[in-house]
Design an enzyme around this catalytic site. Sequence first.
Site, PDB file in Angstrom:
ATOM      1  N   HIS A 194      47.556  40.293  44.876  1.00 24.22           N
ATOM      2  CA  HIS A 194      46.278  39.659  45.604  1.00 24.22           C
ATOM      3  C   HIS A 194      46.042  38.417  44.834  1.00 24.22           C
ATOM      4  O   HIS A 194      45.455  37.949  44.127  1.00 24.22           O
ATOM      5  CB  HIS A 194      45.179  40.489  45.241  1.00 24.22           C
ATOM      6  CG  HIS A 194      44.000  40.392  46.133  1.00 24.22           C
ATOM      7  ND1 HIS A 194      43.295  41.237  46.548  1.00 24.22           N
ATOM      8  CD2 HIS A 194      43.653  39.129  46.714  1.00 24.22           C
ATOM      9  CE1 HIS A 194      42.406  40.898  47.289  1.00 24.22           C
ATOM     10  NE2 HIS A 194      42.572  39.440  47.512  1.00 24.22           N
ATOM     11  N   HIS A 196      45.429  34.184  46.678  1.00 22.07           N
ATOM     12  CA  HIS A 196      45.152  33.177  48.028  1.00 22.07           C
ATOM     13  C   HIS A 196      45.916  32.055  47.742  1.00 22.07           C
ATOM     14  O   HIS A 196      45.586  31.165  46.793  1.00 22.07           O
ATOM     15  CB  HIS A 196      43.814  33.059  48.234  1.00 22.07           C
ATOM     16  CG  HIS A 196      43.082  34.224  48.522  1.00 22.07           C
ATOM     17  ND1 HIS A 196      43.055  34.849  49.732  1.00 22.07           N
ATOM     18  CD2 HIS A 196      42.285  35.165  47.831  1.00 22.07           C
ATOM     19  CE1 HIS A 196      42.217  36.140  49.711  1.00 22.07           C
ATOM     20  NE2 HIS A 196      42.060  36.203  48.559  1.00 22.07           N
ATOM     21  N   HIS A 222      39.664  45.364  52.329  1.00 22.08           N
ATOM     22  CA  HIS A 222      38.659  44.735  51.899  1.00 22.08           C
ATOM     23  C   HIS A 222      37.512  45.410  52.293  1.00 22.08           C
ATOM     24  O   HIS A 222      37.079  45.474  53.320  1.00 22.08           O
ATOM     25  CB  HIS A 222      38.520  43.223  52.393  1.00 22.08           C
ATOM     26  CG  HIS A 222      37.463  42.516  52.245  1.00 22.08           C
ATOM     27  ND1 HIS A 222      37.370  41.414  51.169  1.00 22.08           N
ATOM     28  CD2 HIS A 222      36.132  42.586  52.284  1.00 22.08           C
ATOM     29  CE1 HIS A 222      36.496  40.865  51.202  1.00 22.08           C
ATOM     30  NE2 HIS A 222      35.189  41.728  51.700  1.00 22.08           N
ATOM     31  N   ASN A 246      33.270  37.687  45.838  1.00 20.92           N
ATOM     32  CA  ASN A 246      33.208  38.831  46.668  1.00 20.92           C
ATOM     33  C   ASN A 246      34.077  39.573  46.515  1.00 20.92           C
ATOM     34  O   ASN A 246      35.471  39.285  46.944  1.00 20.92           O
ATOM     35  CB  ASN A 246      33.121  38.159  48.340  1.00 20.92           C
ATOM     36  CG  ASN A 246      32.758  39.179  49.307  1.00 20.92           C
ATOM     37  OD1 ASN A 246      32.132  40.122  48.762  1.00 20.92           O
ATOM     38  ND2 ASN A 246      33.057  39.063  50.593  1.00 20.92           N
ATOM     39  N   ASP A 264      42.921  38.520  42.574  1.00 24.90           N
ATOM     40  CA  ASP A 264      42.116  37.850  43.497  1.00 24.90           C
ATOM     41  C   ASP A 264      41.987  36.426  43.572  1.00 24.90           C
ATOM     42  O   ASP A 264      40.921  35.997  43.721  1.00 24.90           O
ATOM     43  CB  ASP A 264      40.790  38.447  43.834  1.00 24.90           C
ATOM     44  CG  ASP A 264      40.240  38.080  45.041  1.00 24.90           C
ATOM     45  OD1 ASP A 264      40.736  37.589  46.000  1.00 24.90           O
ATOM     46  OD2 ASP A 264      38.989  38.715  45.350  1.00 24.90           O
ATOM     47  N   HIS A 312      39.076  27.165  45.279  1.00 21.35           N
ATOM     48  CA  HIS A 312      38.425  26.427  46.180  1.00 21.35           C
ATOM     49  C   HIS A 312      38.294  24.931  45.758  1.00 21.35           C
ATOM     50  O   HIS A 312      38.450  24.553  44.561  1.00 21.35           O
ATOM     51  CB  HIS A 312      36.908  26.757  46.375  1.00 21.35           C
ATOM     52  CG  HIS A 312      36.930  28.089  46.832  1.00 21.35           C
ATOM     53  ND1 HIS A 312      37.303  28.330  48.409  1.00 21.35           N
ATOM     54  CD2 HIS A 312      36.675  29.504  46.795  1.00 21.35           C
ATOM     55  CE1 HIS A 312      36.875  29.661  48.922  1.00 21.35           C
ATOM     56  NE2 HIS A 312      36.747  30.352  47.856  1.00 21.35           N
TER      57      HIS A 312
END
Length: 428
Positions: free
Chosen positions: A60, A62, A179, A278, A305, A309
């Site tokens: 997981h 991003h 999710h 989240n 996760d 950013h």
Amino acid sequence: MTKLLVKGGRVIDPANGIDEVIDLLVTDGIIAAVDKNIKAAAEVIDAAGLIVCPGLVDIHTHLREPGYEYKEDIASGTRAAAAGGFTTICCMPNTKPVIDNGATASFVRERARKSGVVNVYPVGAITQQQEGKRLAPIAELIAAGCVAVSDDGQAVMSSEVMKNALEYAKMWGLPVLSHCEDKNLSHNGQMNEGYYSILYGLKGIPAVAEDIMVSRDILLAELTGAHVHICHVSTRGAVELIRRAKKKGIHVTCEVAPHHLTLTDEIVGTYDTDTKVNPPLRTGNDIEALIAALSDGTIDCIATDHAPHNIESKDCEYNLAAYGISGLETAVAVCMDWLFHTGKVNINQLIKLLTIQPAEVLRLNRGTLDIGAEADITIINPETKKQVVPNRFYSKGTNTPYKGMMLKGWPYMTIVKGRIVARDGIIL
Ligand code: DOR
């Protein structure tokens, strides 16, 4: 022929039941031998006092490319993975465009081949544009190399769409990564709903927003016989539902993120937006249940996760900040320091949760030191103490609530297909 001899380390390979001080020989990128006193003309790595295990697998992550390269790209994200001890990562589809078609999935694989330094598997979207309405072309995504589908970042609110997705995915033996968030309960929520959300004056996200959807997905998995994998489990309630479902023989697996195992909603009181994630950081009571579930088999794996950013998305009022923690470069140290060194999770269990078990969830042929396997190896120094310094991250995302903390137990070396990619947190 290139040879690498990892000497005298504590080799932990849960899939093969190995936990022994032993040597490991790599020949031409393949694991050639795992044995006592191997003698070979090779580059020698002295692993005395270190843990030698299969390359870590994060299902997981991003990577943000395409579309959000100002937050992360495949080059920076895979370097962050390698620095953090991960040799294989699976990247989520909430990119721009969304990975909801074969061309975008192929683009990600191609970019990973060209600019990546670890193995990358794309995860395709469940629905077109991740809008939760119409199914994405799942067969096309599989043909383009996707190993699962997920609308991560967004919940599939329609039970009908989720049921259809599960029925379809089942035909291909494809896991659906869910999710779980009832958006009617969570919308505009900033942190866990409870004592601290009242104290801090922030809108809460109740634990039941997660539990309700976990419960729905378990029921749909039972109905369809498909494999549902619950992403980033964070509540005691979700853990209890999953434990019961597994006992019933329903095909459900789940993951937990290091931050949900270690940090509580109390720290949101700093109003540091790096604590905004989240699902949100929960309570000590939830953490207790999550840790118990690591050891009894309810939780299948630890997944970062990793949600990098840009500064502008975090350097603002709490209500306006983006959700997410940049996790690849701290995951091992957080787990070693908070779980292993405190005696909460034993080292064999921890390695299992980071190697063979995540690989098995997504049916990846990884996570072992099998003779003949690609030589993906992670070496961990359990005694190294280092401070978390985000501006030294390879990730473009410096958003971590662990900044400044002194942690014990860090990756020493990351080897991908027999090549040393990182040493002591530095990419070579
Ligand atoms: O905190 C999060 N950030 N949770 C998610 O589900 C999505 C992720 C992101 O993409 O930033």
